[in-house]
Scaffold this active site. Structure first.
Site, mmCIF file in Angstrom:
data_model
loop_
_atom_site.group_PDB
_atom_site.id
_atom_site.type_symbol
_atom_site.label_atom_id
_atom_site.label_comp_id
_atom_site.label_asym_id
_atom_site.label_seq_id
_atom_site.Cartn_x
_atom_site.Cartn_y
_atom_site.Cartn_z
ATOM 1 N N TYR A 765 26.490 -67.249 89.768
ATOM 2 C CA TYR A 765 26.637 -68.474 88.960
ATOM 3 C C TYR A 765 27.987 -68.308 88.270
ATOM 4 O O TYR A 765 28.098 -67.688 87.221
ATOM 5 C CB TYR A 765 25.489 -68.561 87.956
ATOM 6 C CG TYR A 765 25.399 -69.872 87.211
ATOM 7 C CD1 TYR A 765 24.663 -70.936 87.719
ATOM 8 C CD2 TYR A 765 26.045 -70.054 85.993
ATOM 9 C CE1 TYR A 765 24.566 -72.147 87.032
ATOM 10 C CE2 TYR A 765 25.961 -71.256 85.298
ATOM 11 C CZ TYR A 765 25.219 -72.294 85.830
ATOM 12 O OH TYR A 765 25.126 -73.484 85.147
ATOM 13 N N TYR A 861 16.174 -70.864 83.683
ATOM 14 C CA TYR A 861 17.336 -70.918 82.813
ATOM 15 C C TYR A 861 17.159 -70.035 81.577
ATOM 16 O O TYR A 861 18.098 -69.784 80.850
ATOM 17 C CB TYR A 861 17.628 -72.357 82.369
ATOM 18 C CG TYR A 861 18.188 -73.255 83.445
ATOM 19 C CD1 TYR A 861 18.443 -72.785 84.728
ATOM 20 C CD2 TYR A 861 18.487 -74.584 83.172
ATOM 21 C CE1 TYR A 861 18.958 -73.607 85.713
ATOM 22 C CE2 TYR A 861 19.019 -75.425 84.145
ATOM 23 C CZ TYR A 861 19.240 -74.933 85.421
ATOM 24 O OH TYR A 861 19.759 -75.754 86.384
#
Ligand code: SAM
Length: 899
Positions: A765, A861
């Protein structure tokens, strides 16, 4: 982006904004103690002094947070500018028309009306940017779509919000320091001029007191003077001898503008008492169906368009003499009340005054002209000669561009190629070095007039910025299509080689004239079609944009019942466009614009040219790498990442890059390497893996994904082991077969077209690593705009440190394929921070379980391995979770340090 899975792959443009917004409208107070997931990183296993490195990282990034977990929040929607870019089909057009309430003018689809009600102009959304003509990203798709000029559809964009632009721009341009050009020997302007420029930009921000809601970015506080009783009051220091006083009554749409002389910055008594104010009646004919505006503008233009071009006829009713009746005897003040010589005035059929400022791209005078014109005319719309792809001109401030120009050295070349890959990197370098060359030669950065227009426009209540130019890639495609193969080759040669020093005389010319016009004039003999494509066609587009802006301003004023004075529009365009625009103004039809918006199909010659151009750029890049990348003993493993963004406004980076608020030094290779020879496998005491079991199995995944390590150190460039060492995985790039999917109300998502084994490395990411303050600033803007959030906050605990180390990674604008992965409360991926050669962690996603092909990939998340129930209050910003799993916690996790 892998394009094979077309059925599921969606362009960014298909986001449903309403859905997105609705997700964000759920109030935080509805939050029902959602749970969160945390991973605590307490161990530092690297032989090198990672602990002290981490402390260093901590001192740079850490905020005073008390918690101790890896906490992730993915958050931002793209700015509307980016997410709503669409190529308009007939169906789209009629939809947009019906939504915008304009069934007459399909190209009006590019203008979205500000949010106001019919009664009060104070409800105008002041922060709105309209993009008139936009384009989709993929020129290839475009040319397929638009096979001939006749059936071609125009590209049209939907509004973007100025806040988006603020965000992009201010992220690069908090110009508190003056520009330091002293070190550069090539600058033709003295450093002091640039200092003045920057100070001037800062000073020019309106200082406001009273109830001016929009001018919240008050600077130059000490220049605030007491206003007349009861009035909102603002002033701008134009220069040492004059103050423009803007009496703003929030109930009136357009403020009155008095020019007050000062002595050493102290206000003298007004030379224009109220009863002496010129009251000029606008004589412009308006269409019978519309109510006329009563002109009351106390400004004058010094010349009409005829003075600039014999061909141009402008409105008979032009009120260029507007100030003739002014009884002001002070010539200095009179001069100051006049608009600059470079301003020409047009009047639309609705009676809207359009002030065209003819600019040169490297001229301080042009910038001043733009500022003065906007201040004096208080326009509803400022149309700039830019398109979306050229927003960087606004995004990068003078300082950044000048610094880039000064610092373009081998290190930069090397890191750029590393970051962006060979072709993109080489192209970027070509762009950078060309701008750097010009910037160095001229001592100033191009586009200052647009930045000035943007900044001044922000200070005018209700003013919006329109990007009025045709998309640059349409222009380039049309230009290329118009040239023969031989002409194309000559042109590239010309552009590449025309890099000699610029003489003092040329510098002066550049400051007075539009550089492009100058260049085109020179080249017209050799490349006749260029003038048509670059100048005449764009004149037409710009004229059309101004028409639309004027119509927009008129209808807005009418709906607000503001008939007392005609609204104004300011156009900021290259001086060479003035004559053409004036000629076309109010004469351009939609079909005229359509014709010049299409991209002709590529001829065989064009295709050959493009392919050979790509090869030569690649060749140059390879040569560059060969020359600049040191062939030391170091083992470099090249990252293989062929993905890309479909949205051209996003930049792809396969690895983290330094963003605002983070010191570049953090990215410099720091860790010493291991001394292993061969591969660092089982049973080998490796300085990186130490006494642990190897992190990875040899096929490329986590050895124990049920108990993943808190953090991983991979072997890297300073290690003695071989490139194929088993402790090098994430540095080699993402898994093959990843593709974007339509994830419904969640927006875009990601899946893999092949099965993934438990533990397999999927991707990083990656994005900009930013400081805490910047993260909060970006998040606040995103939240206000109802945009998606991509900022990932990583909390790590090192050893006995009391507070965690926080790292913020934001792929909102610059990021990799990982930015598309959605959240799930029962995810199939897990996230582990991995370090290679620097203290900056890579956020790496691995399969938690076997995942069959085409299953949407998700991670929590909130970070972590196993879902944990019971998130404390404040760990959600109220965004509803749509993961639909049985253990859904109802809200997306959120790191409170952002809020
Ligand atoms: C990192 S981005 C993920 C990619 C994003 N879907 C896109 O379209 O670009 C995170 C954003 O996606 C949306 N999102 C991701 N997972 C979600 C979920 N489970 N429920 C609702 N929205 C989600 C939210 O808007 C969130 O702010």
């Amino acid at each position: 982006m892998d394009k094979a899975d077309e059925s599921n792959v969606i362009p960014v443009t298909s986001l449903d904004d309403e859905q997105q917004t609705s997700q964000h409208t759920i109030k935080a107070e509805n939050c029902n103690s959602p749970s969160y997931l945390a991973v605590e990183s307490t161990e530092v296993v690297n032989a090198n002094d990672a602990y002290s490195s981490a402390l260093q990282l901590e001192s740079s990034l850490n905020e005073s947070a008390n918690d101790s977990y890896v906490q992730v929040e993915g958050l931002l929607k793209l700015p509307q500018l980016e997410s709503t870019r669409i190529s308009i089909t007939d169906a789209d057009l009629s939809k947009v028309q019906s939504e915008s309430g304009d069934s007459q003018n399909p190209l009006n689809a590019g203008f979205v009306k500000p949010n106001y009600d019919n009664q009060s102009s104070s409800k105008l959304d002041p922060n709105e940017i309209s993009v008139f003509i936009e384009s989709d990203s993929d020129a290839g798709q475009l040319s397929q779509q638009l096979e001939s000029e006749d059936n071609a559809q125009p590209y049209s964009g939907i509004d973007s919000n100025m806040e988006c632009l603020n965000k992009s721009i201010s992220s690069a341009s908090e110009t508190e320091e003056s520009i330091d050009v002293a070190e550069s020997t090539n600058h033709n302007l003295p450093a002091s001029s640039l200092d003045v420029l920057v100070e001037d930009l800062n000073d020019s921000v309106l200082s406001v007191s009273g109830n001016q809601e929009l001018n919240q970015h008050v600077e130059a506080e000490d220049s605030i003077l007491p206003g007349p009783e009861g009035d909102s009051f603002a002033e701008v220091l134009m220069d040492s001898s004059i103050v423009l006083q803007l009496n703003q009554d929030p109930t009136k749409g357009v403020p009155e503008c008095n020019v007050l002389p000062t002595e050493n910055g102290v206000l003298k008594e007004s030379v224009l008492p109220e009863d002496k104010e010129p009251n000029i009646v606008n004589e412009v004919a308006v269409s019978k169906s519309q109510e006329p505006f009563n002109a009351e503008k106390s400004i004058s233009v010094n010349h009409t368009v005829e003075e600039q071009s014999d061909n141009v006829k402008i409105d008979d009713h032009d009120d260029a003499h507007l100030n003739d009746e002014t009884t002001n005897s002070d010539p200095e003040v009179e001069q100051l009340m006049k608009l600059p010589d470079t301003v020409s005035q047009l009047t639309s059929k609705d009676g809207v005054k359009v002030y065209l400022v003819g600019t040169a791209h490297f001229s301080l005078e042009s910038q001043e002209d733009v500022a003065k014109t906007i201040l004096m005319t208080r326009p509803r719309v400022v149309v700039v000669e830019l398109c979306v792809s050229r927003l960087n001109i606004l995004r990068y401030d003078e300082k950044t561009i000048l610094e880039e120009a000064k610092n373009l050295n081998m290190d930069k070349v090397r890191s750029t190629i590393k970051q962006y890959g060979a072709v993109q990197g080489a192209l970027y370098l070509l762009f950078l070095s060309t701008s750097a060359h010009l910037t160095r030669q001229l001592g100033m950065a191009p586009g200052g007039e647009f930045r000035r227009a943007y900044h001044e426009g922000r200070n005018v209540q209700g003013c919006r910025i329109h990007l009025g130019d045709r998309p640059i890639h349409v222009t380039l495609h049309r230009a290329l299509a118009a040239l023969s193969l031989w002409q194309k080759a000559k042109l590239v040669w010309h552009l590449l080689l025309n890099r000699g020093p610029i003489s003092a005389e040329e510098v002066e010319r550049c400051k007075q004239k539009d550089l492009l016009e100058e260049m085109l004039e020179e080249m017209t003999g050799e490349f006749p079609p260029l003038s048509r494509v670059f100048v005449q066609e764009r004149d037409l587009c710009l004229a059309h944009s101004l028409q639309l802006a004027a119509a927009d301003a008129a209808s807005e004023a009418r709906s607000n019942s503001q008939l007392n004075e005609p609204p104004t529009v300011v156009g900021v365009v290259g001086i060479g466009h003035i004559a053409g625009i004036s000629r076309y103004f109010e004469k351009v039809s939609e079909s005229d614009v359509r014709k010049v918006m299409s991209i002709p199909p590529q001829t065989m010659a064009s295709r050959i040219f493009v392919v050979s151009f790509k090869f030569s750029v690649l060749g140059l890049a390879c040569y560059g790498c060969y020359k600049v990348i040191p062939k030391a003993m170091e083992v470099e493993v090249e990252i293989r990442d062929d993905y890309e963004h479909e949205d051209v406004d996003l930049l792809y980076t396969p690895v983290n890059i330094p963003g605002r608020g983070v010191d570049d030094v953090m990215f410099v290779e720091q860790f010493e390497g291991c001394a292993c020879s061969g591969s660092c496998g089982v049973g080998v005491y490796c300085g990186c893996v130490r006494n642990r079991m190897p992190f990875y199995y040899s096929g490329g995944g986590l050895t124990d994904s049920d108990n993943p390590p808190d953090l991983i150190y991979e072997c890297h460039v300073h290690c003695q082991c071989e490139a194929e060492c088993s402790n090098r995985l994430v540095q080699k790039g993402p898994h093959a077969g990843l593709a974007l999917i339509d994830a419904g109300a969640k927006g875009i998502g990601l899946h893999c077209k092949v099965d993934l084994l438990k533990g397999a490395f999927v991707c990083e990411y990656a994005g900009e690593v930013i400081g805490a303050e910047e993260a909060r600033r970006r998040y606040a803007i995103q939240k206000k705009m109802g945009h998606r959030n991509y900022i990932f906050a990583l909390r790590e605990h090192f050893g006995k440190a009391n507070s965690p180390t926080l790292t913020y990674i934001d792929p909102s604008y610059i990021g990799n394929i990982g930015r598309y992965i959605n959240h799930s409360c029962d995810p199939n991926l897990l996230i582990v921070p991995v370090r290679t050669d620097t203290v900056i962690p890579k956020l790496c996603l691995f399969a938690r379980r076997d995942i069959s092909a085409l299953t949407e990939l998700t991670f929590d998340y909130g970070g972590g391995v196993e879902p944990i129930q019971g998130v404390p209050d404040g760990w959600s910003d109220g965004t509803a979770c749509l993961c639909m799993t049985s253990i859904c916690r109802h809200f997306l996790p959120f790191d409170y340090s952002l809020g």
